[in-house]
Scaffold this active site. Structure first.
Site, short mmCIF file in Angstrom:
data_model
loop_
_atom_site.label_atom_id
_atom_site.label_comp_id
_atom_site.label_asym_id
_atom_site.label_seq_id
_atom_site.Cartn_x
_atom_site.Cartn_y
_atom_site.Cartn_z
N ASN A 9 0.82 -1.33 -0.15
CA ASN A 9 -0.05 -0.18 -0.46
C ASN A 9 1.18 0.81 0.22
O ASN A 9 0.95 1.50 0.83
CB ASN A 9 -1.10 0.11 1.33
CG ASN A 9 -1.69 1.50 1.72
OD1 ASN A 9 -1.89 2.19 0.29
ND2 ASN A 9 -2.26 1.18 3.01
N TRP A 10 0.99 2.34 -1.19
CA TRP A 10 2.04 2.97 -1.50
C TRP A 10 0.58 4.51 -0.58
O TRP A 10 1.97 5.31 -0.31
CB TRP A 10 2.42 3.12 -2.65
CG TRP A 10 3.25 2.45 -3.58
CD1 TRP A 10 3.87 0.99 -2.75
CD2 TRP A 10 3.82 2.33 -4.53
NE1 TRP A 10 4.47 0.25 -3.08
CE2 TRP A 10 4.87 0.86 -4.44
CE3 TRP A 10 3.50 3.18 -5.97
CZ2 TRP A 10 5.44 0.95 -5.91
CZ3 TRP A 10 4.47 2.34 -7.06
CH2 TRP A 10 4.49 1.06 -7.23
N LYS A 11 -0.18 4.57 -0.23
CA LYS A 11 -0.67 5.47 0.14
C LYS A 11 -0.27 6.35 -1.22
O LYS A 11 -0.23 6.45 -2.16
CB LYS A 11 -0.32 6.00 1.51
CG LYS A 11 -0.81 3.97 2.55
CD LYS A 11 0.15 4.97 4.12
CE LYS A 11 -0.35 3.49 4.32
NZ LYS A 11 0.01 3.54 6.38
N HIS A 96 -9.35 2.15 4.79
CA HIS A 96 -8.55 2.32 5.81
C HIS A 96 -8.52 2.94 6.58
O HIS A 96 -9.71 3.77 6.55
CB HIS A 96 -7.15 2.46 4.59
CG HIS A 96 -5.97 1.77 5.35
ND1 HIS A 96 -5.61 3.52 5.90
CD2 HIS A 96 -5.19 1.37 4.84
CE1 HIS A 96 -4.16 2.99 6.38
NE2 HIS A 96 -3.82 1.57 5.79
N GLU A 152 -5.76 -4.63 10.28
CA GLU A 152 -4.72 -3.32 11.27
C GLU A 152 -5.27 -2.45 12.88
O GLU A 152 -6.33 -1.67 12.89
CB GLU A 152 -5.20 -2.14 9.72
CG GLU A 152 -4.43 -3.32 8.40
CD GLU A 152 -4.05 -2.43 7.23
OE1 GLU A 152 -2.81 -2.08 6.81
OE2 GLU A 152 -4.71 -0.80 6.88
N GLY A 158 2.19 2.43 10.97
CA GLY A 158 2.64 3.92 10.69
C GLY A 158 3.61 3.71 11.93
O GLY A 158 4.26 4.99 12.00
N SER A 189 3.12 -1.91 10.47
CA SER A 189 4.24 -1.62 11.20
C SER A 189 4.96 -3.10 10.24
O SER A 189 6.57 -3.66 10.82
CB SER A 189 4.85 -1.53 12.14
OG SER A 189 4.52 -0.22 11.80
N GLY A 210 2.82 -1.07 4.38
CA GLY A 210 2.77 0.29 3.69
C GLY A 210 4.07 0.56 4.21
O GLY A 210 4.89 0.70 2.83
P1 PGA Z 1 2.86 0.42 7.18
O1 PGA Z 1 1.03 0.53 7.12
O2 PGA Z 1 3.13 -0.97 7.26
O3 PGA Z 1 3.40 1.80 7.61
O4 PGA Z 1 2.66 0.63 9.25
C1 PGA Z 1 0.40 -0.68 7.07
C2 PGA Z 1 -0.86 -0.23 6.97
O5 PGA Z 1 -1.14 1.48 6.70
O6 PGA Z 1 -1.68 -0.73 5.38
#
Ligand code: PGA
Length: 226
Positions: A9-11, A96, A152, A158, A189, A210
């Protein structure tokens, strides 16, 4: 064979030149992906580039969008509807926690988007951070369509501080009790150092990644270690 899903998930990250360089360094041909489903979910602006890459690489990598309009095609300025996404992607992330928090997405909106994904024959990756959200989805969308869920926990997204594999596995098991024997991932994470602790758990079917997916070398290592 049961597949392990690794979904990037590149956001709201990565420009077109950055995506080209990510893909140049992503040696998918060298990977053994027989028992893995690799999905990359970029911003809308990069879907076309990613789709070309996937086609060039025998679709070893699948493409997902990060959001979908709750409406069909029509006069909805700024929205991208399921029919448009279907040109590029097989998957779409829905619900999300960052959308729930920053864009006030309710369970109702999430359910509406899930219905639109099914109408467009897209496979939703539905994000839930607790069992209540999983129940809200089950009660509103009775379906035989296929979907994926990503558990999640908010404290792990994050933050660099992942859930414990034991707790994540228990939550995934509880979600399977609610939704049936679906593909349920852990997200929060995940890195190349901890992926194996999650992927080897009995109930967890893979990970939504992410930050660690923004570096293609690290993402390759996550896939290898899963
Ligand atoms: P992260 O994000 O791996 O940076 O914690 C995961 C997500 O939000 O899908």
């Amino acid at each position: 064979m049961k597949k392990t899903f690794i979904i990037a998930n590149w956001k709201s990250n990565i420009t077109l030149p950055e995506a080209k360089s990510w893909l140049d360094n992503f040696d998918v041909q060298g990977l053994d992906v027989a028992d893995k489903e690799i999905v990359v979910c970029p911003s809308f602006t990069l879907l076309s580039e990613l789709k070309s890459y996937a086609l060039k690489n025998n679709s070893l990598v699948k493409i997902g969008a990060q959001d979908i309009s709750p409406f069909s095609e029509g006069s909805y300025t700024g929205e991208v509807c399921g029919k448009q996404l279907k040109d590029f992607s097989e998957y779409v992330i829905i619900g999300h926690s960052e959308r729930r928090r920053n864009f006030s997405e309710s369970n109702e909106t999430v359910n509406q988007k899930i219905r639109k994904a099914f109408e467009a024959d897209l496979r939703p990756i539905i994000c839930v951070s607790d069992l209540e959200q999983a129940k809200a989805f089950r009660e509103a969308v009775k379906t035989d369509n296929d979907f994926i869920v990503a558990y999640e926990p908010l404290f792990a997204i994050g933050t660099g501080s992942a859930d414990t594999p034991e707790n994540a596995d228990l939550m995934v098991k509880n979600i399977k009790n609610i939704l049936g024997d679906k593909v349920i991932l852990y997200g929060g994470s995940v890195t190349s150092s901890n992926i194996n602790q999650f992927s080897k758990m009995p109930n967890i079917d893979g990970a939504l990644v992410g930050k660690a997916s923004l570096n293609s070398v690290e993402f390759l290592q996550i896939i290898k270690n899963a």
